[in-house]
Scaffold this active site. Structure first.
Site, PDB file in Angstrom:
ATOM      1  N   ASP A  82      33.171 -18.950 -28.351  1.00 60.24           N
ATOM      2  CA  ASP A  82      31.839 -19.294 -28.814  1.00 60.24           C
ATOM      3  C   ASP A  82      31.426 -18.200 -29.791  1.00 60.24           C
ATOM      4  O   ASP A  82      32.065 -17.145 -29.855  1.00 60.24           O
ATOM      5  CB  ASP A  82      30.881 -19.359 -27.620  1.00 60.24           C
ATOM      6  CG  ASP A  82      29.450 -19.644 -28.034  1.00 60.24           C
ATOM      7  OD1 ASP A  82      29.240 -20.481 -28.940  1.00 60.24           O
ATOM      8  OD2 ASP A  82      28.538 -19.021 -27.466  1.00 60.24           O
ATOM      9  N   ASP A  84      27.589 -17.211 -31.010  1.00 55.37           N
ATOM     10  CA  ASP A  84      26.369 -16.484 -30.669  1.00 55.37           C
ATOM     11  C   ASP A  84      26.375 -16.065 -29.208  1.00 55.37           C
ATOM     12  O   ASP A  84      26.524 -16.878 -28.307  1.00 55.37           O
ATOM     13  CB  ASP A  84      25.147 -17.356 -30.959  1.00 55.37           C
ATOM     14  CG  ASP A  84      25.069 -17.736 -32.431  1.00 55.37           C
ATOM     15  OD1 ASP A  84      25.039 -16.817 -33.265  1.00 55.37           O
ATOM     16  OD2 ASP A  84      25.057 -18.936 -32.734  1.00 55.37           O
TER      17      ASP A  84
END
Length: 319
Positions: A82, A84
């Site tokens: 991922d 953020d």
């Protein structure tokens, strides 16, 4: 009664982990035990209809960033990150600030404080986040009224917000989280596919990868972001797309996430998932994770490495 074997995962490390550091280990898709990493032991469980006993196993797994991965070691086919909260802790002082600056410049009379933004993060995607917020609290006075015009309005806000966020990244005001570059370098050096899978705008994710990881790494990392899939996390679509595009089996992929919605997406895709908690997600429910750490870490505060990622693909049983 014969005891039923339960699959376990063991973890230990030759790295000098801090005594206070702890990791959650996954047991049989349901049961978690919190085990101090300083103990470097595995808890194995045996169950019967009448009794439950706990035994200790000293079976150990090397997990050192400086140790080379042998050819016989199990490696993931792909390591999927991922963005953020995983690559960079961007939310509070990056995306939130950029949203608020956009709202101010467009004279919307809206400001998202730290606590409110934490709640909004439970909604995947910036455009979806704004739409849900306006639907609940009321649309700004200068917003259009028709559904299609509101979609275009939100899209324009998100474009402006992304440009402001990219300026922060280009100035390198938000650093990489500890251990990210190390783990990516280990994967790339071993021929493991590396990709970033995010609900954020593709331009914003590309900026993070290019400016913070550098162009040499960036050209070897595939990005799946934004509206590349119609349904965003917690839907598994983005991780399934990544596996399909990379030509790997989902079951051979290890995902690094920081949130409950990201975890749900990874597990929905049939992948192993390691959680590295971020500022906004520390108290979320990670019961379905294969392992939970505070961060990846660089030596001497390393938490895990590529060898540990590979170990998650190996099922071990205690009879």
């Amino acid at each position: 009664m014969a005891a039923t074997a339960i699959s376990i995962i063991s973890i230990s490390s030759s790295s000098p982990f801090t005594p206070k550091s702890q990791c959650f280990l996954k047991h049989n898709n349901k049961l978690h035990h919190q085990i101090p990493l300083s103990s470097f032991t595995t808890t194995a469980l045996k169950t019967s209809k009448t009794t439950t006993t706990t035994t200790l196993s000293t079976r150990r797994l090397s997990c050192s960033a400086s140790a080379s991965v042998s050819s016989s070691s199990t490696l993931p086919s792909a390591l999927l990150f991922d963005c953020d909260g995983v690559l960079v802790d961007t939310e509070k002082d990056g995306h939130r600030i950029s949203f608020n600056q956009t709202f101010q410049e467009r004279e919307l009379g809206v400001a998202w404080d730290v606590e409110l933004y934490g709640e909004l993060l439970k909604i995947g995607g910036g455009k979806e986040r704004m739409t849900a917020y306006f639907n609940k609290t009321g649309w700004p006075a200068n917003a259009p009224t028709s559904e299609q015009e509101r979609k275009e309005f939100v899209a324009s806000l998100h474009k402006q917000k992304t440009e402001l966020f990219m300026a922060l990244i280009e100035k390198k005001l938000l650093p990489l989280r500890p251990g990210v570059a190390k783990l990516i370098d280990q994967a790339l050096s071993q021929g493991v596919h590396v990709a970033v899978c995010s609900t954020s705008n593709e331009k914003a994710v590309s900026a993070i990868v290019s400016f913070l990881l550098g162009p040499e790494r960036a050209e070897k990392i595939q990005i799946f972001a934004g509206d590349v899939v119609p349904r965003k996390k917690p839907d598994p679509a983005i991780y399934l797309l990544a596996a399909s595009t990379l030509g790997v089996e989902p079951s051979r992929c290890v995902v690094v996430e920081d949130s409950a919605i990201g975890l749900a997406a990874a597990k929905g895709a049939g992948m192993k998932c390691i959680i590295t908690k971020s500022g906004y997600t520390a108290d979320e429910d990670f019961v379905d994770a294969d392992a939970v750490f505070d961060f990846i870490g660089d030596p001497p505060e390393e938490r895990f490495d590529l060898a540990f990622c590979g170990s998650l693909l190996e099922k071990q049983y205690v009879s």
